[in-house]
Scaffold this active site. Structure first.
Site, PDB file in Angstrom:
ATOM      1  N   CYS A 189      98.064  20.774 101.327  1.00 31.93           N
ATOM      2  CA  CYS A 189      97.676  21.207 102.999  1.00 31.93           C
ATOM      3  C   CYS A 189      98.424  19.946 103.705  1.00 31.93           C
ATOM      4  O   CYS A 189      98.315  18.756 103.589  1.00 31.93           O
ATOM      5  CB  CYS A 189      96.325  19.752 103.078  1.00 31.93           C
ATOM      6  SG  CYS A 189      95.310  20.017 104.840  1.00 31.93           S
ATOM      7  N   CYS A 200      89.646  16.300 101.956  1.00 32.96           N
ATOM      8  CA  CYS A 200      90.599  16.247  99.984  1.00 32.96           C
ATOM      9  C   CYS A 200      91.072  14.424 100.296  1.00 32.96           C
ATOM     10  O   CYS A 200      92.328  14.587 100.461  1.00 32.96           O
ATOM     11  CB  CYS A 200      90.875  17.338  99.920  1.00 32.96           C
ATOM     12  SG  CYS A 200      90.228  19.156 100.695  1.00 32.96           S
ATOM     13  N   CYS A 233      91.186  25.339 106.758  1.00 32.10           N
ATOM     14  CA  CYS A 233      90.858  24.194 105.051  1.00 32.10           C
ATOM     15  C   CYS A 233      91.461  24.900 103.645  1.00 32.10           C
ATOM     16  O   CYS A 233      90.879  26.297 104.093  1.00 32.10           O
ATOM     17  CB  CYS A 233      89.599  23.811 105.852  1.00 32.10           C
ATOM     18  SG  CYS A 233      89.397  23.031 104.058  1.00 32.10           S
ATOM     19  N   ASP A 261      68.048  17.977  90.629  1.00 32.52           N
ATOM     20  CA  ASP A 261      69.127  17.742  90.589  1.00 32.52           C
ATOM     21  C   ASP A 261      68.621  17.443  91.972  1.00 32.52           C
ATOM     22  O   ASP A 261      68.821  17.600  93.266  1.00 32.52           O
ATOM     23  CB  ASP A 261      69.224  19.292  91.080  1.00 32.52           C
ATOM     24  CG  ASP A 261      71.182  19.252  91.751  1.00 32.52           C
ATOM     25  OD1 ASP A 261      71.541  18.113  92.099  1.00 32.52           O
ATOM     26  OD2 ASP A 261      71.866  20.159  91.689  1.00 32.52           O
ATOM     27  N   CYS A 301      75.335  14.471  91.089  1.00 35.88           N
ATOM     28  CA  CYS A 301      77.360  14.231  91.463  1.00 35.88           C
ATOM     29  C   CYS A 301      77.244  13.275  91.939  1.00 35.88           C
ATOM     30  O   CYS A 301      78.404  12.691  93.283  1.00 35.88           O
ATOM     31  CB  CYS A 301      76.632  14.909  93.698  1.00 35.88           C
ATOM     32  SG  CYS A 301      75.401  14.351  94.952  1.00 35.88           S
TER      33      CYS A 301
END
Length: 455
Positions: free
Chosen positions: A75, A84, A165, A386, A413
Site C-alpha cells: 500500500c 493497516c 484502499c 460476541d 475482538c
C-alpha cells in the site's frame, strides 16, 4: 521513582514482541518501550517521545538489524493513513504475531492455574490478504480540484487522502470512486471541519462480492437538497441498489451515523449471501467485514461447540442474527437479542426468507432479555457472546456466574478484555478451547473464540 528515560533520548532496543496495536515492544532496564513500525527480532535505535511510570513510547531513528520477515508494504499509504499497521510483515509473520498476542493475553491476565497447551489451537489465516473488506465509512473533503476521501493519520485529526484502499473489496472501491466523480462534477457543498461549514461529511459504502450489490449512505452536516439529489446519479452506478442519507450535525460526535437513516431510492436493503444463508441488510445494521472469513469463523464455532438438535441457544449482541441463523439447523431452538431495532427486523426477515422456523429475535438490553427468558423458564443450553470491544459489564458477568447455562461460546475482538472477563467466570466454567482467527489481515486485530463449559 525517577524515570530512567527522558524525551528525545536515544536508546538501542531489541524488539521482543508485537503489541495489540501492531507496535513493537522492547524493554529498557525492564521498562516497556512501544515503537511503531518495529518488528520482533529487530534491533533499532529509538528516539523516546513519551515517558510514563511503567512504559514509554518511541520512534525508530535507525534500524540496526532487520527481521527476515520484514517486507515492503504494497500500500502506498502505509505509515501515513493510520489504517493497516502491520503491512510491513509477511502474512505468515502477521499470523504468528497475532497468535502470540492471544497467548500473551492469557499469560499476562489469566490468574487461574496454568492452562493446558492443548486448549490453544493455532490461528486460522484468511484466504484473502487484501480486498476483503465489505464496508467503508470515510470522511469526504475537497482537495481544491475534486472530492476526495481519506483516513485519519494515527492519533491525529489530520486526514490522509486515499485514492484506493487495498483491503476494500472491488465493489466498495469502485463505488467510492464513482460517487466521488459524481459529487465532483455536481460541485456540491462538501464539509469543512475547520470552519464547520458545508454539507456532505461522510460517505458510507457497503458492498457484497457474492451478490454484486452495493449500498451508499450520505452523512450530511445539514439537509441540502442539491447534495441529496446527486443520489439519483449514484443509483445509476454499477452494483448500487440502495441509496440513503442521514444528518449528523454534531462536530464532536464520535459515531458517524447518529440519527435515523432516510431511505432515498432503490431497495431499502441490499442482498448478501453467507454460506447457505441469504440475507438482506439495512444501512445501520452491524455485519462482519470479511465475508469469507466469517463463514470460517461460524463453521469453527459449530465444530468446537459440538452442538446437537436437543440443545437451545441464545445469540447475544446478535446484530442481524447471522451466527444464530447460520447454526440454526444444529439446534432445537435459537433466540437472538440486540438493542438495535433495525438489526432485529433484519434478523427476522433473514429467518423468514431462509425458511428458518426455530428462530426468534428480541429487541432490548441483553441482560434484561436473559432475565425475561428465565422468568419464562427458558434457560438456553448454549449462550453465544460476541460483545463490543470493551467486553462484558459486571452485571452480565455476575448473571453468568449464577446461571445454569451449560456452554458459553465467547467471540472476542479484544484478547485483553476477553481474558479479564474469563477470570471472573473461571470458578464456574472450564476453558475447553481457545481458537484465534484472523479476520482482518494487514491490521493488528485478531478474533478469538473461547468455548467455556459449566463445571
Amino acid at each position: 521513582m525517577e524515570n530512567i528515560l527522558v524525551v528525545d533520548q536515544l536508546i538501542l532496543l531489541t524488539i521482543k514482541k508485537m503489541g495489540i496495536n501492531g507496535e513493537g515492544i522492547g524493554y529498557y532496564k525492564r521498562l516497556a518501550v512501544f515503537v511503531d513500525n518495529a518488528m520482533p527480532d529487530e534491533v533499532v535505535e529509538v528516539k523516546i517521545t513519551k515517558v510514563f511510570n511503567k512504559y514509554a513510547y518511541g520512534i525508530v531513528n535507525k534500524y540496526k538489524v532487520y527481521s527476515k520477515e520484514r517486507i515492503k508494504p504494497e500500500c502506498p499509504y502505509y505509515g501515513k493513513c493510520g489504517g493497516c499497521s502491520i503491512s510491513h510483515m509477511s502474512y505468515q509473520e502477521q499470523l504468528r504475531q497475532k497468535n502470540s498476542v492471544v497467548l500473551g493475553a492469557f499469560e499476562r491476565y489469566f490468574n487461574g492455574k496454568k492452562l493446558n497447551d492443548k486448549i490453544f489451537l493455532p490461528i486460522i489465516g484468511s484466504m484473502n490478504e487484501f480486498h476483503y473488506r465489505n464496508k467503508s465509512s470515510l470522511p469526504v473533503r475537497h482537495d481544491g480540484n475534486k472530492a476526495v476521501v481519506g483516513m485519519y493519520a494515527a492519533n491525529t485529526n489530520m486526514l490522509v487522502y486515499t485514492d484506493e484502499c487495498l483491503i476494500e473489496n472491488k465493489i466498495v472501491s469502485d463505488t467510492i470512486k464513482g460517487v466521488l466523480d459524481i459529487i465532483t462534477k455536481a460541485n456540491i457543498d462538501i464539509y469543512n471541519p475547520k470552519f464547520r461549514q458545508g454539507s456532505l461529511k461522510y460517505l458510507v459504502v457497503r458492498g457484497f462480492m457474492n451478490t454484486l450489490e452495493a449500498q451508499v449512505t450520505y452523512v450530511l452536516n445539514n439537509r441540502d437538497d442539491k447534495v441529496i439529489q446527486t443520489l439519483n446519479k449514484v443509483l445509476e452506478l454499477p452494483y448500487v441498489k440502495s441509496v440513503n442519507f442521514t444528518i449528523n450535525n454534531d462536530p464532536k460526535a464520535i459515531e458517524i451515523i447518529t440519527n435515523e437513516v432516510v431511505h432515498y431510492k432503490g431497495n431499502e436493503k441490499i442482498h448478501g449471501k453467507l454460506g447457505h444463508l441469504d440475507f438482506y441488510i439495512s444501512p445501520t445494521a452491524f455485519f462482519q467485514l470479511n465475508m469469507d472469513q466469517t463463514v470460517v469463523l461460524y463453521d469453527k464455532i459449530k465444530e468446537i461447540g459440538k452442538f446437537n438438535k436437543k440443545e437451545t441457544m441464545v445469540d447475544t449482541y446478535c446484530g442481524i442474527g447471522s451466527i444464530g441463523l447460520y447454526l440454526a439447523n444444529t439446534f432445537k431452538e435459537i433466540r437472538g437479542v440486540d438493542i438495535n431495532i433495525e438489526a432485529i427486523e433484519d434478523a427476522r426477515e433473514v429467518a423468514k426468507i431462509n425458511n428458518i422456523d426455530n428462530a426468534s429475535f428480541y429487541v432490548g438490553d441483553v441482560l434484561t432479555r436473559l432475565h425475561d427468558f428465565e422468568n419464562e423458564r427458558f434457560i438456553p443450553d448454549v449462550l453465544v457472546i460476541d460483545p463490543p470491544r470493551r467486553g462484558l459489564d459486571l452485571n452480565m458477568i455476575n448473571f453468568l456466574k449464577k446461571s445454569k447455562i451449560n456452554k458459553i461460546v465467547y467471540v472476542s475482538c479484544n484478547p485483553s478484555t476477553l481474558v479479564k472477563n474469563i477470570n471472573h467466570l473461571q470458578n464456574n466454567y472450564s476453558i475447553r478451547t481457545i481458537q484465534p482467527i484472523d479476520m482482518f489481515p494487514q491490521t493488528s486485530s485478531v478474533e478469538t473464540i473461547v468455548l467455556l463449559v459449566r463445571k
